[in-house]
Scaffold this active site. Structure first.
Site, PDB file in Angstrom:
ATOM      1  N   LYS A  82      35.965  26.833  36.216  1.00  0.00           N
ATOM      2  CA  LYS A  82      37.200  27.089  37.227  1.00  0.00           C
ATOM      3  C   LYS A  82      36.933  25.622  38.209  1.00  0.00           C
ATOM      4  O   LYS A  82      35.763  25.415  38.544  1.00  0.00           O
ATOM      5  CB  LYS A  82      37.136  28.321  38.255  1.00  0.00           C
ATOM      6  CG  LYS A  82      38.220  28.369  39.110  1.00  0.00           C
ATOM      7  CD  LYS A  82      38.037  29.573  39.999  1.00  0.00           C
ATOM      8  CE  LYS A  82      39.173  29.910  40.842  1.00  0.00           C
ATOM      9  NZ  LYS A  82      39.115  31.048  41.652  1.00  0.00           N
ATOM     10  N   SER A 157      43.371  33.998  41.228  1.00  0.00           N
ATOM     11  CA  SER A 157      43.492  32.560  41.134  1.00  0.00           C
ATOM     12  C   SER A 157      42.916  32.021  40.148  1.00  0.00           C
ATOM     13  O   SER A 157      43.165  30.604  39.629  1.00  0.00           O
ATOM     14  CB  SER A 157      42.961  32.153  42.529  1.00  0.00           C
ATOM     15  OG  SER A 157      41.412  32.246  42.597  1.00  0.00           O
ATOM     16  N   SER A 181      40.142  37.617  41.837  1.00  0.00           N
ATOM     17  CA  SER A 181      40.475  36.310  41.199  1.00  0.00           C
ATOM     18  C   SER A 181      39.884  36.273  39.811  1.00  0.00           C
ATOM     19  O   SER A 181      40.387  35.448  39.034  1.00  0.00           O
ATOM     20  CB  SER A 181      40.340  35.326  41.852  1.00  0.00           C
ATOM     21  OG  SER A 181      41.330  35.107  42.994  1.00  0.00           O
TER      22      SER A 181
HETATM   23  N1  GLN Z   1      44.553  36.972  45.426  1.00  0.00           N
HETATM   24  C1  GLN Z   1      43.785  36.717  46.501  1.00  0.00           C
HETATM   25  C2  GLN Z   1      44.276  35.956  47.542  1.00  0.00           C
HETATM   26  O1  GLN Z   1      45.329  35.155  47.357  1.00  0.00           O
HETATM   27  C3  GLN Z   1      42.297  36.617  46.149  1.00  0.00           C
HETATM   28  C4  GLN Z   1      41.926  35.331  45.812  1.00  0.00           C
HETATM   29  C5  GLN Z   1      40.756  35.241  45.194  1.00  0.00           C
HETATM   30  O2  GLN Z   1      39.833  36.172  44.834  1.00  0.00           O
HETATM   31  N2  GLN Z   1      39.968  33.799  45.130  1.00  0.00           N
HETATM   32  O3  GLN Z   1      43.687  35.670  48.607  1.00  0.00           O
END
Ligand code: GLN
Length: 469
Positions: A82, A157, A181
């Site tokens: 990532k 994400s 994420s």
């Molecule tokens: N979807 C969550 C957010 O937008 C978590 C993102 C993540 O786990 N990095 O904050």
């Protein structure tokens, strides 16, 4: 060549000289070149770097033979990181234009540990900028598409990591999980995804999102592969003082699987609900005690998360001031700005007590809920998300609706417990379905045991989407 889908098969192929590591890299890069223009899972493909590492792998195998695989547990494993993991001399952007030209001088501990164990870095995957998002659509480099149906989001994400594996562009992908994420793209791309215990894997060299919630995980096509990578990445690191190690004893008596009623609320899609309950059934049929339990405070998880997280984001993003490194602050896109503003607001004097302090108190209540529930059950089963993958564009203009995607992910991050996302089939229209197993802190060995049992019972086979141009 047919690219193998698991670490075992890949290493068998290398051992038996069916292909070399360089040929393996050739095959992955050919697929990426053919299909990724449309899927957009990579921000940077590090082909030169990959060939150099593949050459080293082939050399080790030539010199040490089968011994090489004992010495280097991830030998020949092609990885997509990532783009929040710093990679020495390979551009790292966090999918934000602020870091568009940032070339790190060092690698994250996880990247280094995996490379030292013989992995090959193919490149850096797309994600929501700064890991802010649930669909991958907040990337400043454009959204990634779900290979199972290109009109749908792959989940975020760590969107590109999910896509890269579902499209067979890599064998393993790394991700970060601050509130789902890793688990969310695993769930939407028919993969396994681990959010480990908070503090079990080093975060050194990973772009910080919300430091009391961030954990480093990875995605793969089987529990066994998840475990293999975790065994390499976990453990103490002098450069990260938040780490701890604990042994976990798996109970010898009949194991108890909890279904928390708060995770099966109104708004939960029928197909998701039925697939999770059907999976729970497998455990019951195979001798587990299945119990309904209650965790009354977990329903506040998402509200607490969206106060604590922006507060920490507003602090962590302060370092990108355009003076020390990174581009100008005006290059932050809307979602990051929204979180910086919300976070600054909930921390400001006069509002701190009403929002941040209150949220921290409720967080303590959620942690108590979690501690109590594991006195009664060994593991919890729950949906990862309320719905199957949704369409690209469906929620981009409605942040609140987007935030609700994380409703079942928050408990594990707020309380620091591990969670393993497991695929369990497809909707009537062919979109991936899955569930998560959560255990007490440091119970990864238990989650791996249960993941493997589930794969055995259901005769699960690693899957990739079929692609055409
Ligand atoms: N979807 C969550 C957010 O937008 C978590 C993102 C993540 O786990 N990095 O904050």
């Amino acid at each position: 060549m047919n690219i193998p889908l698991t670490i075992k098969k890949t290493q068998m192929g290398l051992k038996e000289k069916k292909f070399s590591a360089v040929e393996l890299v050739d095959a992955y890069l050919a697929r990426i070149n053919t299909f990724d223009k449309e899927l957009n899972s990579f921000i940077t493909v590090s082909d030169e770097h990959a060939y150099r590492e593949a050459g080293d792998v082939d050399k080790s195998i030539k010199e040490l033979g089968k011994e090489a695989f004992l010495k280097y547990p991830l030998l020949g494993v092609c990885v997509a990181h990532k783009d929040v993991f710093l990679t020495k001399s390979i551009r790292t952007t966090a999918a934000s234009k602020v870091l568009e030209n940032y070339i790190p001088a060092y690698s994250a501990t996880v990247v280094k540990k995996m490379a030292d164990a013989g992995s090959i870095t193919l490149g850096k995957t797309n994600c929501d900028a700064w890991a802010h998002g649930s669909s991958g659509e907040n990337s400043d480099f454009g959204p990634s598409k779900n290979p199972w149906d290109k009109e749908y989001v792959p989940g975020g994400s760590s969107s590109g990591s999910g896509v890269a594996l579902a499209a067979n562009f890599a064998l393993i992908a790394t991700g970060t999980d601050t509130c789902g994420s890793v688990r969310l793209p695993a769930n939407y791309c028919c993969l396994f995804g681990l959010k480990p215990t908070y503090g079990s894997v080093s975060r050194y060299g990973v772009v910080a999102m919300a430091s009391s919630l961030d954990s480093i995980g990875h995605l793969a096509r089987s529990t066994e592969d998840i475990e293999k990578v975790f065994l390499v990445t976990k453990g103490l690191d002098q450069k990260d003082s938040t780490l701890a190690e604990r042994n976990f004893q798996i109970s010898k008596t009949k194991l108890r699987l909890g279904i928390a009623k708060e995770f099966f609320t109104e708004g939960l899609d029928e197909e998701v609900k039925n697939s999770v309950l059907a999976s729970a059934n497998f455990f019951e049929k195979n001798g587990f005690e299945v119990k309904e339990v209650s965790m009354p405070y977990t329903k506040y998880g998402i509200s607490v998360y969206y106060i604590v997280q922006p507060a920490e984001v507003s602090s962590n993003l302060g370092r990108y001031d355009g003076i020390r490194y990174g581009g100008e602050r005006k290059r932050f896109a809307d979602e990051a700005k929204r979180r910086i503003m919300l976070g600054t607001y909930v921390l400001s004097s006069g509002y701190y007590d009403a929002y941040y302090l209150k949220a921290m108190k409720v967080r303590s209540k959620i942690i108590e809920d979690v501690q109590k529930v594991f006195e009664n059950v060994d593991v919890l089963i729950a949906p990862v998300t309320p719905t199957p993958p949704f369409k690209l564009g469906e929620k981009v203009n409605n942040p609140l609706k987007m935030y609700l995607t994380d409703i079942f992910a928050a408990t594990a991050n707020l309380s620091g417990i591990p969670s393993l996302a497991i695929p369990c089939g497809f909707t009537k229209t062919g979109l991936p379905l899955g569930f998560q197993l959560m255990g007490p802190k440091f119970s990864e060995p238990l989650l791996f045991k249960l993941g493997k049992l589930y794969e055995d019972w259901t005769n699960w086979k690693p899957k990739v989407a079929s692609l055409s141009t």
